[in-house]
Enzyme design. Structure first.
Site, mmCIF file in Angstrom:
data_model
loop_
_atom_site.group_PDB
_atom_site.id
_atom_site.type_symbol
_atom_site.label_atom_id
_atom_site.label_comp_id
_atom_site.label_asym_id
_atom_site.label_seq_id
_atom_site.Cartn_x
_atom_site.Cartn_y
_atom_site.Cartn_z
ATOM 1 C CG HIS A 145 53.200 20.807 -8.197
ATOM 2 N ND1 HIS A 145 53.667 22.099 -8.106
ATOM 3 C CD2 HIS A 145 52.080 20.850 -8.942
ATOM 4 C CE1 HIS A 145 52.865 22.903 -8.773
ATOM 5 N NE2 HIS A 145 51.874 22.178 -9.291
ATOM 6 C CG ASP A 150 56.703 22.290 -5.086
ATOM 7 O OD1 ASP A 150 57.408 23.232 -5.481
ATOM 8 O OD2 ASP A 150 55.700 21.855 -5.709
ATOM 9 C CG HIS A 205 57.942 18.020 -11.081
ATOM 10 N ND1 HIS A 205 57.098 17.272 -10.279
ATOM 11 C CD2 HIS A 205 57.548 19.313 -10.943
ATOM 12 C CE1 HIS A 205 56.231 18.090 -9.684
ATOM 13 N NE2 HIS A 205 56.484 19.325 -10.060
ATOM 14 C CG ASP A 212 54.423 25.222 -5.754
ATOM 15 O OD1 ASP A 212 54.689 24.724 -4.634
ATOM 16 O OD2 ASP A 212 54.768 24.684 -6.829
#
Ligand SMILES: [Zn+2]
Length: 345
Positions: free
Chosen positions: A163, A161, A124, A248
């Site tokens: 996200h 991931d 991120h 995740d």
């Protein structure tokens, strides 16, 4: 087949006991590795620190100065969900350095593939902003190192991931040397990763976003990889494949809304392992991102390492999930029609 792992106890000093992204994550992985007996089968390499030039290839100097000073003054909250401590600069530059060292090891032939088991995560972090638990974009620093120091011309980053890897996308959005592919839940944090974001300038077509509805499980993910990710990477012809390995998306994860199992994740890694064998002499580098259910995280990392060693990961220690009828058909069809790497085939 030599598989390297890179980790370091100093990552534990970057922690907040009330945060999901805390030291226990890597401790759970180490525990799972011990129980699996895999430690004796992998090559343990010591990370080094990423140097200033390696960091500055990705992040702007003012940003690096600001984060370093913030940590040296004791740290604190950078935003609502991203923290730093007085040890975070050391941990973050050692995390990026582990990914760099993994590139060096893989490209020099010291190992065939590698897994950098690092914290804090990186995907991120944009070129000038820390967010989403991330300070330095580890995988971006590694990819730049492969290009700048080893003269590679094309690398691919696959981000599974749950996200969107907005930071990695930001860093390479105009770059014609790095293909960035991401599967992620949508609408979900951080809100980026629309399928129409495909890169710009020299980078047009070098970003492939596959936003997915909540609840996608093993079958849906496998379908997306088979019909979108694998053909796109194959067409890109990378000289190395890097993976933002976030777990995740597992069905037990407290943050992620997906229904992947340990076996499902291992299948995705297997597809990338086979593809690396086909395209780039097996050069495959995994860099840890998210994954917040400690048991699932440990199991997913062990299964990924089994795949990297060329083995069958064996039975799923947690079990499979029923995907609640979520279909990925429309996501696949629209990208097959519109994305430059897929539509012209
Ligand atoms: Zn994540």
């Amino acid at each position: 087949m030599t598989t390297a792992i890179l980790t370091d106890p100093r990552y534990a000093a970057h922690t907040d006991p009330f945060h999901v992204e805390r030291a226990e994550r890597l401790q759970a992985i180490e525990q799972a590795l011990r129980v699996s007996g895999l430690s004796k089968d992998v090559l343990a390499l010591a990370p080094r620190f990423a140097n200033r030039a390696e960091l500055a290839a990705v992040h702007n100097q003012t940003y690096l100065d600001t984060i370093q000073r913030f940590c040296e003054h004791g740290g604190g909250q950078i935003d609502l969900d991203t923290y730093a401590t007085d040890a975070s600069w050391e941990a973050a530059t050692l995390a990026a350095g582990a990914a760099v060292r993994a590139v060096e090891s893989t490209l020099s032939g010291e190992c065939n593939n590698a897994f950098a088991l690092v914290r804090p995560p990186g995907h991120h972090a944009t070129h000038n902003r820390a967010m989403g638990f991330c300070l330095i974009n580890n995988i971006a620093v590694a990819a730049h190192h492969a290009l700048n120091q080893f003269g590679l011309e094309r690398v691919a980053i696959v981000d599974y991931d749950v996200h969107h890897g907005n930071g990695t996308q930001d860093i390479f959005y105009r770059d014609g040397n790095v293909l960035f592919c991401s599967t992620h839940a949508a609408p979900f944090y951080p809100g980026t990763g629309d399928s129409r974001e495909i890169g710009s300038g020299d980078g047009i077509g070098a970003t492939l976003n596959v936003p997915l509805p909540f609840g996608v499980g093993d079958q849906g993910y496998a379908q997306v990889f088979t019909e979108l990710i694998i053909p796109a990477v194959r067409r890109w012809k990378p000289q190395m494949i890097l993976v933002s390995a976030g777990y995740d998306g597992h069905g037990n994860d407290p943050l992620g809304p997906m229904a992947l199992s340990v076996t499902g994740y291992a299948q995705l890694t297997r597809m990338l392992y086979d593809l690396a064998g086909e395209l780039c002499d097996g050069r495959l580098l995994l860099v840890l991102e998210g994954g917040y259910d400690l048991k699932a995280l440990g199991a997913c990392v062990v299964a990924a390492l089994q795949v990297l060693l060329g083995r069958d990961p064996g039975p799923d220690p947690i079990g499979r999930y029923d995907s609640p009828g979520t279909t990925v058909r429309s996501s696949i069809a629209s990208l097959q029609q519109r994305h430059p790497l897929l539509a012209e085939q």
